[in-house]
Scaffold this motif. Structure first.
Motif, short mmCIF file in Angstrom:
data_model
loop_
_atom_site.label_atom_id
_atom_site.label_comp_id
_atom_site.label_asym_id
_atom_site.label_seq_id
_atom_site.Cartn_x
_atom_site.Cartn_y
_atom_site.Cartn_z
N ILE A 152 -62.66 -24.87 -21.34
CA ILE A 152 -63.68 -25.25 -20.36
C ILE A 152 -64.92 -24.40 -20.62
N GLU A 153 -66.03 -25.09 -20.88
CA GLU A 153 -67.30 -24.42 -21.17
C GLU A 153 -68.41 -25.08 -20.36
N CYS A 154 -69.51 -24.38 -20.22
CA CYS A 154 -70.68 -24.97 -19.56
C CYS A 154 -71.94 -24.46 -20.25
N ASN A 155 -73.00 -25.19 -20.05
CA ASN A 155 -74.33 -24.77 -20.52
C ASN A 155 -75.17 -24.43 -19.30
N GLY A 210 -62.97 -20.76 -19.31
CA GLY A 210 -61.53 -20.50 -19.37
C GLY A 210 -60.84 -21.60 -20.14
N GLU A 211 -59.50 -21.59 -20.00
CA GLU A 211 -58.67 -22.51 -20.78
C GLU A 211 -57.47 -22.89 -19.95
N THR A 264 -45.65 -31.97 -8.08
CA THR A 264 -45.80 -30.86 -9.03
C THR A 264 -47.26 -30.44 -9.21
N GLN A 265 -48.15 -30.94 -8.35
CA GLN A 265 -49.59 -30.62 -8.47
C GLN A 265 -49.82 -29.12 -8.46
N LYS A 266 -50.71 -28.68 -9.37
CA LYS A 266 -51.11 -27.27 -9.44
C LYS A 266 -52.63 -27.20 -9.41
N LYS A 267 -53.13 -26.11 -8.87
CA LYS A 267 -54.58 -25.90 -8.78
C LYS A 267 -54.90 -24.53 -9.37
N GLN A 268 -55.90 -24.49 -10.27
CA GLN A 268 -56.39 -23.24 -10.83
C GLN A 268 -57.89 -23.17 -10.54
N VAL A 269 -58.36 -22.00 -10.17
CA VAL A 269 -59.78 -21.80 -9.95
C VAL A 269 -60.27 -20.76 -10.95
N LEU A 270 -61.22 -21.15 -11.79
CA LEU A 270 -61.79 -20.28 -12.81
C LEU A 270 -63.23 -20.00 -12.43
#
Length: 81
Positions: A27-30, A77-78, A57-63
Motif C-alpha cells: 500500500i503506497e500513496c503519493n 504498509g503491506e 472471518t472479517q479482519k480489519k487493519q489500520v495502517l
C-alpha cells in the motif's frame, strides 16, 4: 473497483477487490503537497484494510503514516492474503 482520485481535500478514496489473489499487497500513496500557505499539523494518511469483508472471518487493519515527502511515493504498509 476504485473511487475517484480526490486531489482537493481529505478524500476518502477506496480500492476494492471482490476476489483477491493470494499474495502480498503493498500500500503506497503519493502526496503532492498542500495548497494551504501554512500547514498547522503534520499530514497523516490512514489506510483501513478489511479482509473477508462481511464474513464471520472479517479482519480489519489500520495502517497510519506521517507524510513528509511532498514529491514521490510513500510506503504505508503491506498486507497478505
Amino acid at each position: 473497483r476504485i473511487s475517484d482520485d480526490v486531489t482537493r481535500g481529505y478524500g476518502p478514496e477506496e480500492f476494492c477487490l471482490k476476489v483477491a489473489k493470494k499474495g502480498k499487497y503493498k500500500i503506497e500513496c503519493n502526496y503532492y503537497g498542500s495548497s494551504s500557505q501554512k500547514v498547522l499539523q503534520p499530514v497523516v494518511v490512514t489506510a483501513t484494510v478489511f479482509t473477508d469483508f462481511g464474513k464471520p472471518t472479517q479482519k480489519k487493519q489500520v495502517l497510519t503514516l506521517r507524510l513528509e515527502n511532498v514529491k514521490g511515493t510513500n510506503y504505508i504498509g503491506e498486507i497478505t492474503f
